[in-house]
Design a protein around this motif. Structure first.
Motif, short mmCIF file in Angstrom:
data_model
loop_
_atom_site.label_atom_id
_atom_site.label_comp_id
_atom_site.label_asym_id
_atom_site.label_seq_id
_atom_site.Cartn_x
_atom_site.Cartn_y
_atom_site.Cartn_z
N MET A 1 -4.24 29.91 35.40
CA MET A 1 -3.02 29.16 35.68
C MET A 1 -2.14 29.90 36.68
N SER A 2 -1.99 31.21 36.50
CA SER A 2 -1.13 31.98 37.40
C SER A 2 -1.67 32.01 38.83
N GLU A 3 -2.99 31.84 38.97
CA GLU A 3 -3.57 31.79 40.32
C GLU A 3 -3.33 30.44 41.01
N ASN A 4 -3.12 29.39 40.21
CA ASN A 4 -3.06 28.04 40.76
C ASN A 4 -1.71 27.36 40.63
N LEU A 5 -0.80 27.95 39.83
CA LEU A 5 0.48 27.32 39.56
C LEU A 5 1.59 28.36 39.60
N SER A 6 2.82 27.86 39.65
CA SER A 6 3.97 28.76 39.64
C SER A 6 4.38 29.14 38.22
N PHE A 7 3.69 28.61 37.22
CA PHE A 7 3.99 28.94 35.83
C PHE A 7 2.67 29.21 35.10
N THR A 8 2.78 29.85 33.98
CA THR A 8 1.59 30.08 33.16
C THR A 8 1.91 29.73 31.72
N SER B 1 3.99 24.05 47.13
CA SER B 1 3.24 25.30 47.03
C SER B 1 3.08 25.63 45.56
N GLN B 2 2.02 26.39 45.25
CA GLN B 2 1.75 26.82 43.87
C GLN B 2 1.71 25.64 42.90
N ILE C 1 0.62 16.63 35.56
CA ILE C 1 0.87 17.68 34.57
C ILE C 1 1.44 17.07 33.30
N TRP C 2 0.90 17.50 32.18
CA TRP C 2 1.47 17.13 30.88
C TRP C 2 1.16 18.23 29.89
N GLU C 3 1.59 18.06 28.65
CA GLU C 3 1.49 19.15 27.68
C GLU C 3 1.02 18.64 26.33
N THR C 4 0.72 19.59 25.43
CA THR C 4 0.20 19.24 24.11
C THR C 4 1.30 18.83 23.13
N ALA C 5 2.54 19.21 23.38
CA ALA C 5 3.64 18.86 22.47
C ALA C 5 3.76 17.34 22.37
N ARG C 6 4.22 16.86 21.23
CA ARG C 6 4.50 15.44 21.05
C ARG C 6 5.91 15.28 20.53
N PRO C 7 6.77 14.53 21.21
CA PRO C 7 6.53 13.87 22.50
C PRO C 7 6.36 14.90 23.61
N GLN D 1 14.05 21.52 32.83
CA GLN D 1 12.66 21.75 32.44
C GLN D 1 11.75 21.82 33.67
N LEU D 2 12.04 21.00 34.66
CA LEU D 2 11.25 21.03 35.89
C LEU D 2 11.46 22.35 36.63
N ARG D 3 12.67 22.87 36.64
CA ARG D 3 12.95 24.14 37.30
C ARG D 3 12.25 25.30 36.61
N GLU D 4 12.07 25.20 35.30
CA GLU D 4 11.33 26.23 34.59
C GLU D 4 9.87 26.26 35.05
N LEU D 5 9.30 25.09 35.34
CA LEU D 5 7.91 25.02 35.78
C LEU D 5 7.76 25.41 37.25
N PHE D 6 8.71 24.97 38.08
CA PHE D 6 8.60 25.16 39.52
C PHE D 6 9.90 25.73 40.10
#
Length: 404
Positions: free
Chosen positions: A161-168, A265-266, A273-279, A320-325
């Motif tokens: 993830m760290s190689e392909n995204l700005s978050f891990t 970038s990144q 993108i989505w996550e395992t949490a519900r919702p 939340q978006l700023r935390e990811l990117f």
């Protein structure tokens, strides 16, 4: 019922369409479809191109209901993971359902390529990350299950993830052959095709009832009676004019659309993108370099009316978006809240009403609604023309949950 409020992005991407030519009603249609959004337009396309006479009735201007708030993520994965669905309905049925979803994404691309306007259909991978350490095991189990049955996917460790995204995150499932689309342009493009092939399109016509007399159904509406051999209800999250939903939860969610970003970038292939949490939180990019992010689901069916509430949720989504990117300069351009539906057993409702002959439903509840609309249109085409579809039992109404 208000199904969305706030400032919507998709209507700004396509000019307001001129009214359809008002057609004189046929004495009797092969099929009348109630609802002119994603499910209704795809069903009309499948049936009209099979040679049937079709009319669509919509109480609004077509494509202005939930289509305008649809965030346009197209995935073969569902809100319920494959291994969980196997526990629920058995391996053969669950794998077949997932294969139908994968096929439907490809079929949506085929439709998009035929449209007289671009629907900004772009094939993308999806990244579903483990929200917490506890979710890593379910991601790994799902990866092994998908891989076993031949679905295109990878598993990423935090280092990947760290190689392909700005978050891990603790881990992630990457699926391939998913896509993004502009749903508003997509449905309007289908409506253009339908108008050209002679499908009758009636807007601002509200259906109140449907009465069966021998082999004909009389559809009662604000524009008088329509007669048809078959009726399909594709009313989305609205109350159906005939029948009662059983086992569906109608809630609401929020989304924002950012101002355009100069360069991504990144962000691996601008994946969904989505996550395992519900919702769950979800994000995607657009053809003009914006980001759409949504989530913060609430257990109420009415779209939010308060501008203050929408703005409050919008700021939370932006955080939340700023935390990811964190590398992007992010500003909100559009923010809205919208109604959405989920079925309790995580499958759509598609098929003939168990007691009302020749009355069908296509209700694609869940995060994969557009994919369900595509596969549902094919199931209903076969049921109506041939009287059979080999996979119809997977989503039939005559189950514990459905339409009564």
């Amino acid at each position: 019922m208000d199904i969305h409020n706030g400032s919507l992005f998709w209507p700004t991407t396509y000019p307001l369409r001129k009214p359809f030519e008002v057609n004189e009603k046929l004495d009797c249609y092969d099929v009348v479809i109630v609802g002119g959004g994603m499910s209704g337009s795809l069903s009309a396309l499948a049936l009209s191109e099979a040679g049937l006479s079709v009319a669509i009735l919509d109480k609004r201007q077509m494509a202005t209901g939930s289509t305008m708030a649809n965030t346009g993520l197209l995935q073969y994965s569902n809100d319920i993971m494959l291994y969980e669905l196997i526990d629920q309905i058995g391996e053969r049925a669950a794998v077949r359902f997932y294969q139908m979803c994968l096929d439907a994404v490809n079929d949506l691309e085929t439709v998009a390529k035929r449209l007289p306007i671009s629907a900004d259909f772009i094939v993308r991978p999806s990244i579903c990350y483990a929200t917490t350490e506890e979710d890593v095991e379910k991601i790994k189990v799902e990866y092994e299950t998908l891989k076993k049955h031949g679905f295109p996917c990878d598993y990423w460790e935090p280092g990947d993830m760290s190689e392909n995204l700005s978050f891990t995150k603790p881990g992630a499932l990457v699926t391939y052959e998913d896509a993004e689309v502009n749903p508003y342009r997509f449905v309007n493009g289908i409506l253009d095709l339908l108008e050209m092939n002679g499908t009758h399109l009636f807007e601002f016509v509200e259906v109140t009832d449907a009465l069966t007399q021998e082999d004909t159904i009389t559809i009662k509406s604000s524009a008088g009676d329509f007669k048809a051999k078959q009726v399909i209800y594709t009313t989305g999250y609205e109350t159906t004019p005939v029948g009662k939903r059983i086992g569906a939860e109608i809630n609401r969610s929020y989304a924002i659309v950012t101002k355009p970003i100069e360069k991504f970038s990144q962000w691996y292939q601008q994946a969904l993108i989505w996550e395992t949490a519900r919702p769950y939180l979800y994000a995607r990019t657009t053809a003009d370099n914006r980001i759409i992010i949504g989530g913060l689901d609430e257990e109420t069916a009415q779209a939010p009316k308060s501008e203050e509430l929408i703005n409050n949720r919008a700021e939370k989504l932006l955080d939340q978006l700023r935390e990811l990117f964190p590398q992007y300069q992010l500003e909100i351009d559009y923010a809205y809240g919208a109604t959405f539906g989920e079925s309790i057993d995580n499958l759509p409702f598609i098929g003939e009403h168990p007691t009302k002959k020749n009355q069908y439903y296509l209700l694609g509840y869940g995060g994969n609604g557009t994919v369900y609309s595509m596969l549902g249109s094919q199931i209903l085409r076969n049921l109506i023309i041939d009287g059979h579809h080999p996979d119809a039992h997977l989503v039939q109404l005559d189950r514990k949950y459905g339409v009564k």
